[in-house]
Design a protein around this motif. Structure first.
Motif: not given
Length: 269
Positions: A144-150, A169-173, A187-192, A250-254
């Motif tokens: 699944t996906g996870l955001l580790d906020i620091t 965490m999520g949304p798909v497992l 992996l790609r991650c956007w902020v605003s 591989g997850l299908g949902l962001d």
């Protein structure tokens, strides 16, 4: 199989834009059914639209969340550190920091920097203790996906990363058999709307098998436990009003999350 937890923690298989309920009560029940070779979506289940459900974290109550520090070379370079996962081992995040997909991260202080870290995470499917790297992937239920906020600062990682809402965490497992090779995920991650992180899990210093084997040499891993594999370069500061979106092939949902300031607006003590 692509699984979601929804509403009060029930579990469904995701089929396109429809959820087909499983005959289990929670994701832990689904993991137990998988271990017994009995996990399946009933063929006669029509399901309901994905938009009618409130998606929840895939596993709401892991006994522990294990995370890998400095597990990409490019992140090691941007942190200007000689240390990496091989020397640091792992750290723990409080399970109470979990946040449902689409939730809002609450920044607790107005005078500290907070960063986003997008990561691939895995969920353990069977009890693991001192497993070998060769056998380790057989203990993985899914990904699944996870955001580790620091929060940046001198405190221990487990402190800076365990504030409430700091682990969306999520949304798909996706079950391991369907997800495929965890060393080939993009992996790609956007902020605003700004693309900050883009990497392949093939660039991990310690791959998933080594992480599972190492963690199991230290502590017993139980079904539902979460291991997050680390973040690549591109971490950056968050501010109230930001939105984060994490995409993993591989997850299908962001995975998405909003960002807000704590209503109290405290300064760090």
């Amino acid at each position: 199989m692509r699984l979601v937890s929804y509403d009060d923690g029930r579990v469904g298989g995701l089929d396109g834009d429809r959820i087909r309920p499983l005959p289990v009560r929670t994701m832990r029940d689904a993991i137990a059914a998988w271990e017994a070779g009995e996990l399946a979506v009933p063929a006669d289940t029509e399901g309901f639209p994905l938009g009618d459900a409130r998606l929840r974290v895939p596993v709401a109550d892991p006994s522990k969340i294990i995370a890998a520090p400095v597990n990409y070379r490019d992140h090691q370079a941007e942190m200007s550190t000689e240390s990496q996962v091989g020397a640091l081992g792992f750290f723990l995040k409080a399970p109470s920091s979990l946040l449902d997909p689409g939730g809002t991260i609450q920044l607790p202080y107005h005078d500290r920097r907070f960063d986003q870290e997008g990561e691939l995470a895995l969920v353990i499917g069977r009890t693991a203790r001192r497993v070998s790297e060769q056998d380790a992937l057989a203990y993985v239920f899914g990904y699944t996906g996870l955001l580790d906020i620091t929060m940046r600062g001198g405190e221990d990682r487990s402190v800076r990363k365990s504030f409430e809402t700091f682990t969306p965490m999520g949304p798909v497992l996706v079950t391991a058999d369907e997800f495929g090779d965890p060393g080939r995920a993009e992996l790609r991650c956007w902020v605003s709307g700004e693309l900050r992180q883009q990497a392949s899990t093939g660039d991990l210093i310690w791959d998933v098998a080594r992480l599972v084997a190492y963690a199991s040499s230290v502590t017993t891993l139980y079904p539902g436990d979460v291991i997050s594999t680390g973040t690549p370069a591109g971490v950056g500061p968050l501010a109230a009003g930001d939105t984060i979106r994490l995409e993993l092939s591989g997850l299908g949902l962001d995975l998405t999350a909003g960002v807000a300031a704590d209503e109290i607006g405290r300064a760090h003590v």
